[in-house]
Write an enzyme that holds these catalytic residues in place. Structure first.
Site, short mmCIF file in Angstrom:
data_model
loop_
_atom_site.label_atom_id
_atom_site.label_comp_id
_atom_site.label_asym_id
_atom_site.label_seq_id
_atom_site.Cartn_x
_atom_site.Cartn_y
_atom_site.Cartn_z
N ASP A 1 -1.90 3.14 -3.61
CA ASP A 1 -1.68 4.60 -4.32
C ASP A 1 -3.55 4.88 -3.77
O ASP A 1 -4.29 4.17 -3.88
CB ASP A 1 -1.62 4.83 -5.28
CG ASP A 1 -2.51 4.15 -6.67
OD1 ASP A 1 -3.33 3.92 -6.28
OD2 ASP A 1 -1.51 3.93 -7.75
N ASP B 1 -3.69 -1.69 -5.97
CA ASP B 1 -2.85 -1.20 -5.89
C ASP B 1 -2.53 0.20 -4.93
O ASP B 1 -4.12 0.99 -4.06
CB ASP B 1 -2.22 -0.45 -6.97
CG ASP B 1 -1.47 -1.99 -8.43
OD1 ASP B 1 -1.50 -2.89 -7.79
OD2 ASP B 1 -2.09 -1.13 -9.45
N TYR C 1 6.52 -0.96 -5.30
CA TYR C 1 5.70 0.05 -6.07
C TYR C 1 5.95 0.90 -6.47
O TYR C 1 7.00 1.64 -5.71
CB TYR C 1 4.77 0.10 -4.82
CG TYR C 1 3.23 0.46 -5.33
CD1 TYR C 1 2.64 -0.63 -6.60
CD2 TYR C 1 2.33 1.74 -5.27
CE1 TYR C 1 1.91 0.01 -7.53
CE2 TYR C 1 1.14 2.17 -5.76
CZ TYR C 1 1.24 1.46 -7.26
OH TYR C 1 0.15 1.64 -7.59
N HIS D 1 4.84 4.72 0.71
CA HIS D 1 5.37 3.77 0.33
C HIS D 1 6.98 4.29 0.06
O HIS D 1 7.67 4.95 0.42
CB HIS D 1 5.42 3.04 -1.52
CG HIS D 1 4.15 2.44 -1.32
ND1 HIS D 1 3.15 1.89 -0.15
CD2 HIS D 1 2.70 3.96 -2.25
CE1 HIS D 1 1.80 2.12 -1.65
NE2 HIS D 1 1.84 3.67 -1.91
N GLU E 1 -5.16 6.03 -6.49
CA GLU E 1 -6.70 5.50 -7.28
C GLU E 1 -6.64 3.70 -6.91
O GLU E 1 -7.77 3.20 -7.47
CB GLU E 1 -5.91 5.27 -8.90
CG GLU E 1 -6.31 5.26 -10.31
CD GLU E 1 -7.27 6.62 -10.07
OE1 GLU E 1 -8.30 6.70 -10.95
OE2 GLU E 1 -6.29 7.09 -9.59
N ARG F 1 4.48 3.75 -8.11
CA ARG F 1 4.00 4.53 -8.00
C ARG F 1 4.36 5.22 -6.34
O ARG F 1 3.05 4.96 -5.24
CB ARG F 1 3.10 4.44 -8.23
CG ARG F 1 2.33 4.71 -9.43
CD ARG F 1 1.35 4.73 -10.34
NE ARG F 1 1.07 3.85 -11.87
CZ ARG F 1 0.95 2.85 -11.40
NH1 ARG F 1 0.32 1.62 -11.02
NH2 ARG F 1 0.62 3.00 -13.17
N GLU G 1 -6.34 -6.19 -8.80
CA GLU G 1 -6.67 -5.22 -10.60
C GLU G 1 -6.36 -6.29 -11.81
O GLU G 1 -7.07 -6.10 -12.49
CB GLU G 1 -5.23 -3.75 -10.04
CG GLU G 1 -6.32 -2.97 -9.48
CD GLU G 1 -5.43 -1.48 -9.41
OE1 GLU G 1 -5.34 -1.01 -10.27
OE2 GLU G 1 -5.16 -0.97 -8.46
#
Length: 692
Positions: free
Chosen positions: A83, A81, A297, A343, A85, A299, A8
């Protein structure tokens, strides 16, 4: 030919290159490459909410370059990433670039270290369509609410307003708290504090009650009655209890607790915390190590810790502090029941990279946040703090008391027997009463030094701060931790909420929107309903619920209610007090009102269409321009940030980010401006006066 890895962000790409070396071409998508166009609804409601995606404006060239890179590669890995998103971005990339979704081309990195990258590359998988559907459902839900409800709110109150599925609930919480504060009726109560002498030692104690039990003192008359009983009283230690208390460390951070603690300890807003944490995750150039991802990570709402990280931390603690700082058995933390366990908790990727060892390679904010994360994590696996506790009861028997009657005071405190984890990190709830004097014995007589009565009033509930709002949102299951920063920044930027010091205070506009939504769309701002929707989205991500069914469950009822309310409120317009001014229209004499247009606020005559007079809306600060003496006014940048400039622009080009004050420079008499660190300065270059 080489393998292509798409991430990203450019900084993440740079860090990966340092670990993977030759044979890989690593490029960045720079976030989403495809989304629902903002200019229209872009959701086909009649055909099961089919989304109509298009390439994000300005990224056409990037997509073309990505297609060319795919054509020149042996293998393509999607490394966005880890997650929802990130999964959705990988899915969009696969769709745009013609990649096979049945192929194992998705890789994720919980930490961007040599080991983390190696493990991720060794375990490619298919794009998780359940996670993608969960993200799509959330995006479509938010778009439906935003595009259907926002125009209605704008029409009824003021142009350019918005309502959101989660932001409106957060706003309601802030408004409801303000209503509680207004409705609060303070109650009087009194306390009595005593200072007693044991030899030369001073003991501070609080009045508790009498021979009948605990007493609540509701007025001064009751407090005076106690003091009368204590006239010429004899005091003695009637009870002394000693004990030991063991305190456990706080668990490592998850997204929400990191945002809360960074706000409390560092004064960081949630948005800033997430930005800095992203930088630490993606990689920083550390002297002697190269590009290193310093944390896992950020989030996450799981408290899981890998055994590898646990073992490395144990080794570090033993080598630096010794075996006595290790707990008797390994400590494991239990995540919340609705936590996503994809995670680990937020932790340093390499515990041996201490904050002090990397300080010179980090920015000030990066160091502060890394230091907080590192200390919290290491402390979480260390031994308990052991405290010696003591509780005293002091009897006071006045000269006029009947036999067996007395007044009772209590005092408690602690001393640290073994610091344990607190050598690194004190818990937030460690603010307790201090140590009591040593050597006091049960039955010992004490002398009165002074007895004081104090009047108090109960206080209303505190306004929300970012820290407490995030905690409440999480406790109620509203939104996801990764969205809290955006939610808060949105309601502040749209002027539904203002910041007063650290407090979040609803504006009249915010209160009016909330009142309208509570009356007409109660489900939209209902905490429990919103939490149920979040739970439904989690079920979609786990493959337990069909996302089309979820959208129908929400929208069918919502659309029916919207049409009903539109009919009920046809022709109704809500007038805000804050929109009215005391500025007369020079054409007809009416007092002008504040309107909002495409380019921001302006003043308009309320007599429209008879009188069409308008003029710019200017917020005067009361300060004068240090260059030309004109008025200094508040202005907004393109990104919505407030700055200050001269109203004689463009003839005068004075501008500053420093806040104007009413104070005058003692040297030249011009206005003083407050800058970073609270420094007051005269911005006249010829003067240069500064003061703290």
């Amino acid at each position: 030919m080489s393998d292509l890895i798409i991430v990203e962000s450019p900084s993440k790409a740079k860090t990966l290159k340092s670990y993977l070396g030759k044979g890989y071409n690593i490029v960045a998508s720079k976030g989403h490459v495809r989304d629902l166009p903002a200019a229209r609804l872009s959701v086909d409601i009649k055909h099961d909410f089919a989304p109509k995606y298009s390439i994000v404006k300005g990224k056409e060239k990037l997509v073309k370059e990505l297609k060319e890179a795919v054509a020149q590669s042996d293998k393509v890995y999607l490394a966005t990433d880890p997650d929802r998103e990130g999964e959705a971005i990988s899915w969009h990339l696969a769709s745009l670039l013609g990649l096979d979704l049945d192929e194992s081309n998705r890789v994720t990195f919980n930490e961007i270290t040599k080991t983390g990258v190696k493990n991720g590359m060794a375990a490619p998988r298919k794009v998780d369509l359940d996670l993608v559907n969960a993200q799509q459902a959330r995006r479509i839900l938010d778009r439906l609410v935003g595009y259907k409800l926002s125009p209605f709110v704008s029409q009824k109150i003021r142009r350019g307003l918005s309502a959101g599925r989660v932001q409106s609930v957060a706003l309601r919480m802030i408004v409801d708290r303000e209503d509680e504060i207004r409705a609060f009726v303070p109650e009087e109560y009194w306390t009595i504090e005593g200072k007693f002498l044991a030899g030369r030692k001073v003991v501070n104690a609080q009045f508790y009650g009498d021979e009948s039990g605990k007493l609540k003192l509701s007025n001064e008359e009751q407090a005076n009655a106690v003091l009368a009983r204590l006239e010429d009283a004899r005091y003695s230690v009637s009870s002394l209890k000693k004990g030991t208390r063991r305190k456990n460390p706080a668990p490592p951070f998850i997204t929400s607790t990191l945002q809360q603690e960074a706000a409390r300890r560092l004064g960081f807003r949630a948005e800033k915390t997430m930005k800095v944490a992203q930088e630490l995750y993606e990689g920083v150039n550390i002297e002697g190590h190269g590009m290193v991802g310093l944390i896992t990570y950020m989030r996450t709402d799981s408290l899981r810790i890998s055994e590898e990280a646990r073992s490395a931390t144990d080794e570090y603690v033993r080598s630096v502090y010794g075996d006595k700082y290790m707990p008797d058995k390994p400590r494991y933390f239990k995540s919340r029941s609705n936590a996503q366990d994809g995670h680990e908790a937020i932790r340093p990727s390499t515990v041996s990279l201490t904050p002090e060892s990397v300080k010179e390679s980090l920015s000030g904010d990066q160091y502060k946040l890394y230091n907080l994360i590192w200390r919290r994590f290491v402390a979480s696996l260390m031994s308990q703090c052991v405290q010696n506790t003591v509780k005293l009861e002091i009897k006071g028997v006045g000269k006029n008391e009947k036999e067996g009657a007395y007044c009772l005071f209590t005092a408690s405190g602690y001393s640290v027997k073994f610091d344990g984890f607190t050598v690194l990190y004190d818990n937030a709830d460690d603010e307790e009463k201090g140590k009591l004097p040593d050597g006091i014995a049960e039955g010992e007589s004490l002398k009165e030094r002074e007895i004081n009565k104090n009047q108090h009033f109960t206080q209303p509930p505190a306004r929300y701060t970012e820290e407490t709002l995030i905690k409440t949102l999480e406790e109620n299951g509203v939104g996801r931790p990764s969205t809290y920063a955006t939610i808060i920044s949105t309601i502040v930027k749209r002027e539904y909420v203002s910041r007063k010091s650290k407090q979040l205070v609803p504006t009249e506009l915010g209160e009016t929107i909330t009142k309208l939504l509570k009356e007409k769309f109660p489900k939209i701002v209902n905490t429990r309903f919103t939490a149920q929707m979040e739970s439904g989205l989690d079920s979609v991500g786990e493959g337990k619920k069909d996302y089309i069914k979820l959208l129908h469950e929400f929208y069918d009822d919502f659309e029916q209610n919207l049409e009903k309310v539109k009919g009920e409120m046809q022709g109704v317009k809500i007038q805000l007090q804050e929109d009215q001014t005391d500025i007369p229209c020079e054409k007809c004499g009416r007092m002008m009102v504040i309107k909002t247009g495409r380019f921001g606020k302006f003043l308009a005559c309320p007599g429209y269409p008879e009188c069409k007079n308008t003029k710019p809306y200017v917020i005067e600060t009361g300060a004068t321009c240090p260059k030309c003496g004109g008025k200094v006014i508040a202005k907004k940048s393109k990104r919505g940030y407030t700055f200050f400039g001269c109203d004689n622009w463009p003839d005068c080009d004075f501008m500053t980010w420093d806040k104007p004050t009413e104070q005058k420079c003692p040297k030249c008499g011009k206005s003083l401006f407050k800058g970073k660190g609270g420094v007051l300065a005269c911005l006249d270059e010829k003067c240069g006066y500064k003061a703290k």
